[in-house]
Design an enzyme around this catalytic site. Structure first.
Site, PDB file in Angstrom:
ATOM      1  CE  LYS A 160      -5.933   1.963 -11.260  1.00  0.00           C
ATOM      2  NZ  LYS A 160      -5.055   2.355 -10.165  1.00  0.00           N
TER       3      LYS A 160
HETATM    4  N1  PMP Z   1      -6.032   4.471  -4.499  1.00  0.00           N
HETATM    5  C1  PMP Z   1      -5.059   4.463  -5.434  1.00  0.00           C
HETATM    6  C2  PMP Z   1      -4.204   5.671  -5.613  1.00  0.00           C
HETATM    7  C3  PMP Z   1      -4.876   3.318  -6.224  1.00  0.00           C
HETATM    8  O1  PMP Z   1      -3.903   3.293  -7.156  1.00  0.00           O
HETATM    9  C4  PMP Z   1      -5.689   2.186  -6.027  1.00  0.00           C
HETATM   10  C5  PMP Z   1      -5.491   0.957  -6.862  1.00  0.00           C
HETATM   11  N2  PMP Z   1      -6.236   1.036  -8.053  1.00  0.00           N
HETATM   12  C6  PMP Z   1      -6.685   2.250  -5.033  1.00  0.00           C
HETATM   13  C7  PMP Z   1      -6.818   3.409  -4.296  1.00  0.00           C
HETATM   14  C8  PMP Z   1      -7.578   1.079  -4.766  1.00  0.00           C
HETATM   15  O2  PMP Z   1      -8.434   0.836  -5.856  1.00  0.00           O
HETATM   16  P1  PMP Z   1      -8.960  -0.622  -6.198  1.00  0.00           P
HETATM   17  O3  PMP Z   1      -9.382  -1.239  -4.909  1.00  0.00           O
HETATM   18  O4  PMP Z   1     -10.106  -0.357  -7.109  1.00  0.00           O
HETATM   19  O5  PMP Z   1      -7.843  -1.356  -6.827  1.00  0.00           O
END
Ligand code: PMP
Length: 296
Positions: A160
């Site tokens: 991330k």
């Molecule tokens: N894809 C992207 C590009 C994101 O920014 C997020 C948010 N973190 C997600 C998917 C979903 O991740 P999560 O469910 O862990 O928040």
């Protein structure tokens, strides 16, 4: 009422490198490596009724994201968890959004950054529905982004990492400039990938279909929703989904920490209904995060 002030100009405390500092003093220098070369990673997590949902999974992903950018955050997962709980307590909030951020500092300039200090900051603020309540009721409207998720051999796509959001910001700007809420991104192969900050699930004949996360985040919300669906006996197919199939799906929803479970009404020329299965899973998810539903 949402706070209209800029994010640097608010009251409260931010955890920065082991200390709680006044909100307006949590600053960095302009010659910070991360600002120039995107050497930063972050998390987004929500607290519900005084508890941070899946905190350890978020802290573990943060540490892993840093390693994928070749740096080690100088705190253990337990220490990061504790710092997040301290931020929650100091915020005086029971519900809200929390942003841990780790980045390379200003000890070295140039592409190499081995000598930089690794910093960690954690801030929290109130944040309601990401797309707004009205958008959730009617379903959000999306464009297809001209930007594609990069191949895993061109970027650390499991991280991330802030740098991976450059095209997400461009995609969302383009959507909003045209009066839409968000953009659906395909990947480098042309397969359906995800939204700009959330994963995607399609519904057809009572089953869920979601793209295999092999070049984008396997979201914590995504995995939670897969569990919730399977608990209800709903089949979940993780597989490659090509755009040609989009017209055959009845429903589409996005999942993410900020977006939670958000129904989608349309993507470009394709229309979807805000259907019962989507609304049921949204209800299940909100029940789980608010601990109205058991965690196993
Ligand atoms: N894809 C992207 C590009 C994101 O920014 C997020 C948010 N973190 C997600 C998917 C979903 O991740 P999560 O469910 O862990 O928040």
């Amino acid at each position: 009422m949402t706070d209209q002030r800029a994010y640097h100009d608010r009251d409260g405390l931010i955890w920065l490198d082991g200390e709680m500092v006044p909100w307006r003093e949590a600053n960095v220098h302009v010659l910070t490596h991360a600002l120039h070369y995107a050497s930063s990673v972050f998390e987004g997590q929500r607290a519900y009724s005084g508890e941070i949902f899946k905190l350890t999974e978020h802290s573990e992903r943060l540490v892993k994201s840093g390693r994928l950018l070749d740096f080690e955050i100088p705190y253990s997962v337990d220490e990061i968890n504790q710092a997040c709980r301290d931020v929650l307590a100091a915020s005086g909030l029971t519900d809200g959004y929390m942003r841990p951020l780790a980045w390379r500092g200003s000890e070295q300039m140039g592409v190499s950054g081995q000598k930089t200090k690794i910093h960690l900051a954690i801030a929290m603020w109130p944040w309601g529905a990401y797309f707004g309540e009205e958008a959730i009721r009617r379903g959000i409207r999306m464009i297809v982004s001209p930007w594609r998720r990069p191949a895993p051999y061109t970027a650390p796509t499991e991280s991330k990492a802030s740098g991976l959001y450059m095209i997400c910001t461009l995609a969302r700007h383009q959507a909003q400039a045209q009066g839409y809420d968000d953009a659906l991104m395909f990947d480098w192969r042309g397969q359906v990938a995800e939204g700009t900050g959330a994963n995607a699930f399609f519904v057809r004949d009572g089953a869920l279909h979601t793209p295999t996360p092999d070049c984008f985040l396997d979201g914590i919300t995504r995995r939670t929703v897969i569990d919730l669906a399977r608990r209800r006996g709903i089949e979940v197919h993780e597989r490659a989904i090509w755009p040609e199939e989009l017209e055959s799906f009845e429903q589409l929803f996005l999942t993410g920490t900020a977006a939670e479970v958000t129904p989608v009404a349309s993507v470009g020329p394709w229309n979807f209904e805000v259907g019962d299965l989507t609304l049921q899973l949204r209800k299940d998810y909100l029940g789980l995060v608010n601990r109205l539903l058991s965690n196993s």
